[in-house]
Write an enzyme that holds these catalytic residues in place. Structure first.
Site, mmCIF file in Angstrom:
data_model
loop_
_atom_site.group_PDB
_atom_site.id
_atom_site.type_symbol
_atom_site.label_atom_id
_atom_site.label_comp_id
_atom_site.label_asym_id
_atom_site.label_seq_id
_atom_site.Cartn_x
_atom_site.Cartn_y
_atom_site.Cartn_z
ATOM 1 N N ARG B 13 0.774 -1.162 0.072
ATOM 2 C CA ARG B 13 -0.028 0.046 -0.040
ATOM 3 C C ARG B 13 0.873 1.111 -0.084
ATOM 4 N NH1 ARG B 13 -3.538 -0.592 4.886
ATOM 5 N NH2 ARG B 13 -1.774 -1.454 5.892
ATOM 6 N N SER B 40 -7.016 4.057 5.203
ATOM 7 C CA SER B 40 -6.659 2.739 4.790
ATOM 8 C C SER B 40 -6.117 2.456 3.614
ATOM 9 C CB SER B 40 -7.793 1.614 5.194
ATOM 10 O OG SER B 40 -8.980 2.042 4.198
ATOM 11 N N GLU B 61 -20.383 2.355 -2.018
ATOM 12 C CA GLU B 61 -19.552 2.055 -3.352
ATOM 13 C C GLU B 61 -20.003 2.132 -4.532
ATOM 14 O OE1 GLU B 61 -20.211 0.486 -0.345
ATOM 15 O OE2 GLU B 61 -18.199 0.837 0.664
ATOM 16 N N PHE B 86 -15.400 -4.758 -0.764
ATOM 17 C CA PHE B 86 -16.313 -4.032 -1.165
ATOM 18 C C PHE B 86 -16.394 -3.149 -2.555
ATOM 19 C CE2 PHE B 86 -15.088 -3.561 3.365
ATOM 20 C CZ PHE B 86 -16.096 -4.566 3.912
ATOM 21 N N ARG B 170 -1.607 -6.077 1.485
ATOM 22 C CA ARG B 170 -1.632 -5.506 2.613
ATOM 23 C C ARG B 170 -0.683 -6.807 3.128
ATOM 24 N NH1 ARG B 170 -5.365 -3.075 5.856
ATOM 25 N NH2 ARG B 170 -5.031 -3.101 8.164
#
Lengths: 282, 314
Positions: B13, B40, B61, B86, B170
Site C-alpha cells: 500500500r 486504509s 461503493e 467492497f 497488505r
C-alpha cells in the site's frame, strides 16, 4: 425570480410550437421503430419524449457532428430501456441518419435495446440496469468543476428507478458537494413495469425527499414545454437541481396512456395506424 | 543465500500511495476516488497535496464506481481505491456496466485483498475477485507480487487507456521480482526454470512457491516457477509450455478456486494439452484466524505446495 421571468419571456410561442411539432414527429418515429422491431418500451418512451425534446432542441449545448466535443453538455438517460425515444431524438438531432432507426434491435445493430457508447457516439454511458445514471452524472459534474469547464450534466431518471438505492447515494453526494452544474429530471409517470409506483414501493413525498438531500426541487407538468424550459433554463442557485416532471405513461395515444400493460407491449399493425393517426391529428 | 522468509518484507500500500502522488504531480488528469478509505488506502499524503483531486464519496461503493465513470467521461484517469471485498463485491454491477461495458479508463485498486483482513472474517475477505473480475473480459486483471510489480502495474495501467483491476497487497512479503525484470502485462514472469513440475502462482504466494521450489530441488525435483501476475489476459503460451515440458502443474492463489487462477489455467490445459494439475486455493468461507494461519489452513503452506508438486512429479 426576476431572472426566471426573463427566461420565460424569451420562450416565445414559435419556439414552443416548434418543440411541440418535433415531439409529435418523435412519437411517430418511436411507434414506427417499435412496431418494426416488434420490441421496445413504448409507455416510458412516450412519457419521456417531451423532456428529451426540451433538452435536445431547447436547452443543451452539443454538436451532433462532433459528438465528443470536449465542452458538450453531458446527457445520460438513466432509464436506458427507453432507448427508442433517445434514438429517435438523436436521429432528428443529426447524430445519425433518420432511416437508420430501422436498425433498432436488429442483429448486430448499433441501436440495441439499451444505449451503447461503444456503438453510438454521443451516448455518454451505457445504461440499462437501473440506478446507474445519476452516480455517473455526479462524476461528470465533479469532473467539469475540477477541469474548470462550464458544461452541464443532465440525467433523466425513471420514477420507479428511484427504488434503487444507488440513486440516493448519488443524490446525497451531489447535495453535499453542491453540484450546481447537475440537473436530474424524474419522469414521474407513476407506473413501473408491473403496477403503480405507489402500490409497489411508494416514492411520495418525492419532492420532500430530494429537498432533504439538498437539491433545488421543482415539480411541473412534464408535457408542458413552457414549464420545462422555464425551470431547465433558470440559472443555478449553486445546488443541484431536480425536476419532478409529472408525466403520463404512453402520452399521446389514447389506448396506451396510463395503462400498465403498455410498459413494453408492441402495437399491432392496426394499432400502429391508429396511434399515428392520433399523434398526427392532435 | 538468505532464505526468503528471512528477508525484509513489504506492504504494497505504501508504494501504491507514493506512485500515485508521483503520477499526480506529472499529470493533472489523475484523481483518486475512495469510499471513506483515505486512511486504509494510505491516501493521506495524496489528500494533503491534491485535496481537490481526492474524491471521497463516503461509504457508498456503487456511487463511488459511477462517480469514477463520470470523471473518466470528463477526461480524468480515476484510481478507485477501496477495500477489495467492497470494491469487487458491493459494486460488482457498477464495475460491469459503468467500467467494463463503458470501457472507461478506470483503475480499480483493491486494497487489502484476499484474506489479509484475516480475523475479520469472510465478509472482509476478497477471495472471489479473480472469478468475478475475470468474467468481465474487458478488464485487465493484475495481481502484483511485491512493491516493484505494484509500482510497475500502476505505471502500466495509467497509460493503458482501458479498465484495469489490480490487487494492492497488505500482507507483508519480500521482493521476489528481480530489479531488472520487465513488467509485461499478459506475460508470466519466469522466476525459476525447471523441467519436472511447474508451480504457477500469483500475488503474495509467490515467495511460498519459491521456497517450495528450493525444497523440491533438495528432493531432486526440478520445479519451474511462474509468477502469473496477469490473470486476464492469461499467458496461454507459458501455460502450454509448462503443460508440455513438465509433468504437471500446481497452481496456488489466495482466492476461491471456483473460477480463479487455477480454473483459468485448467481451461487452457484441458482444451489444448491435458496434463495433471493440483489447484490450491481457498475452498470455502474461512474460519477465524490470521491471514497467515488461513493460508496454511487452506493448503497454501510451503509444505503442502511441496507435497502437491511431488505427487505430480512422480
Amino acid at each position: 425570480m426576476a431572472k426566471v421571468q426573463e427566461v420565460l419571456n424569451n420562450n416565445d410561442k414559435d419556439r414552443l410550437l416548434k418543440l411541440s411539432q418535433i415531439a409529435s414527429e418523435i412519437r411517430v418515429d418511436i411507434v414506427n421503430t417499435i412496431a418494426a422491431a416488434k420490441m421496445g418500451h413504448i409507455g416510458g418512451d412516450f412519457s419521456v419524449t417531451d423532456i428529451l425534446v426540451s433538452l435536445f432542441f431547447g436547452v443543451m449545448n452539443y454538436k451532433s457532428q462532433d459528438p465528443n466535443w470536449a465542452d458538450r453538455d453531458r446527457f445520460i438517460l438513466s432509464k436506458g430501456h427507453c432507448a427508442a425515444a433517445l434514438y429517435s431524438v438523436m436521429a432528428k438531432a443529426g447524430y445519425f441518419k433518420h432511416e437508420q432507426l430501422g436498425e433498432f434491435m436488429k442483429p448486430l445493430s448499433f441501436l440495441g435495446g439499451h444505449p451503447n457508447r461503444r456503438k453510438l457516439a454521443g451516448i455518454e454511458a451505457n445504461t440499462g440496469p437501473l440506478g446507474h445514471g445519476l452516480p455517473i452524472g455526479v462524476g461528470c459534474a465533479i469532473g467539469a468543476k475540477l477541469a474548470k469547464k462550464s458544461y452541464r450534466t443532465f440525467v433523466i431518471l425513471g420514477d420507479g428507478e428511484l427504488q434503487e438505492g444507488s440513486n440516493w447515494e448519488a443524490a446525497m453526494y451531489a447535495g453535499h458537494r453542491k453540484l450546481g452544474n447537475l440537473m436530474a429530471i424524474v419522469d414521474r409517470n407513476r407506473l413501473q413495469q408491473g403496477a403503480g409506483t405507489e402500490d409497489t414501493n411508494s416514492l411520495d413525498p418525492l419532492a420532500d425527499k430530494w429537498r432533504a438531500f439538498g437539491w433545488d426541487t421543482y415539480e411541473l407538468n412534464g408535457h408542458c414545454f413552457e414549464e420545462l424550459l422555464k425551470v431547465m433554463e433558470a440559472p443555478s442557485t449553486g445546488k443541484p437541481k431536480v425536476i419532478i416532471a409529472n408525466t403520463i405513461k404512453g402520452k399521446g395515444v389514447s389506448f396506451i396512456e396510463n395503462r400498465v400493460e403498455w410498459h413494453h407491449k408492441v402495437p399491432s399493425a392496426e394499432q400502429n395506424i391508429q396511434a399515428i393517426k392520433e399523434l398526427t391529428h392532435s | 543465500m538468505t532464505s526468503l522468509s528471512q528477508q525484509e518484507t513489504f506492504d504494497c500500500r505504501k508504494i501504491f500511495a507514493e506512485t500515485l502522488i508521483e503520477l499526480a504531480r506529472q499529470d493533472e488528469r489523475i484523481v483518486a476516488v475512495c469510499n471513506d478509505s483515505v486512511g486504509s488506502s494510505n491516501l493521506n499524503d495524496f489528500k494533503k497535496e491534491f485535496s481537490d483531486r481526492l474524491i471521497n464519496v463516503g461509504i457508498a461503493e456503487q456511487n463511488m464506481i459511477g462517480v469514477a465513470a463520470g470523471l473518466a467521461n470528463s477526461g480524468f484517469i480515476p484510481f478507485v481505491s477501496c477495500a477489495g471485498p467492497f470494491l469487487s463485491g458491493r459494486a460488482l454491477e457498477q464495475v460491469k456496466a459503468d467500467v467494463a461495458y463503458n470501457m472507461y479508463p478506470i483503475i480499480l485498486c483493491a486494497q487489502s485483498p484476499g484474506m489479509s483482513y484475516g480475523e475479520l472474517g469472510p465478509t472482509h475477505h476478497s477471495i472471489e475477485d479473480f472469478s468475478w473480475i475475470r468474467a468481465l473480459t474487458d478488464i485487465t486483471l493484475l495481481s502484483p507480487a511485491d512493491p516493484k510489480q505494484t509500482k510497475d502495474a500502476i505505471l502500466w495501467a495509467v497509460r493503458a487507456n482501458k479498465p484495469v483491476y489490480m490487487r494492492i497487497n497488505r500482507f507483508k512479503i519480500p521482493q521476489t521480482t528481480p530489479n531488472n525484470a520487465p513488467f509485461e502485462v499478459g506475460k508470466a514472469l519466469v522466476l525459476k526454470e525447471g523441467k519436472d513440475v511447474t508451480l504457477i502462482t500469483t500475488g503474495i504466494l509467490v515467495p511460498r512457491a519459491l521456497e517450495a521450489a528450493v525444497l523440491l530441488e533438495q528432493q531432486g525435483i526440478s520445479a519451474r516457477v511462474l509468477n502469473m501476475h496477469t490473470i486476464n489476459p492469461l499467458d496461454k503460451k507459458a501455460i502450454l509450455a509448462a503443460a508440455s515440458q513438465t509433468r504437471g502443474i500446481v497452481t496456488m492463489e489466495e482466492a476461491i478456486t471456483t473460477g480463479g487462477l487455477g480454473a483459468a489455467v485448467a481451461e487452457v490445459v484441458v482444451e489444448h494439452h491435458p496434463t495433471k494439475m493440483r489447484i490450491l486455493g481457498v475452498s470455502h468461507f474461512a474460519p477465524t484466524g490470521s491471514a497467515s494461519f488461513l493460508l496454511d489452513h487452506f493448503g497454501l503452506s510451503v509444505e503442502n505446495i511441496v507435497k502437491s508438486a511431488c505427487e505430480l512429479a512422480r
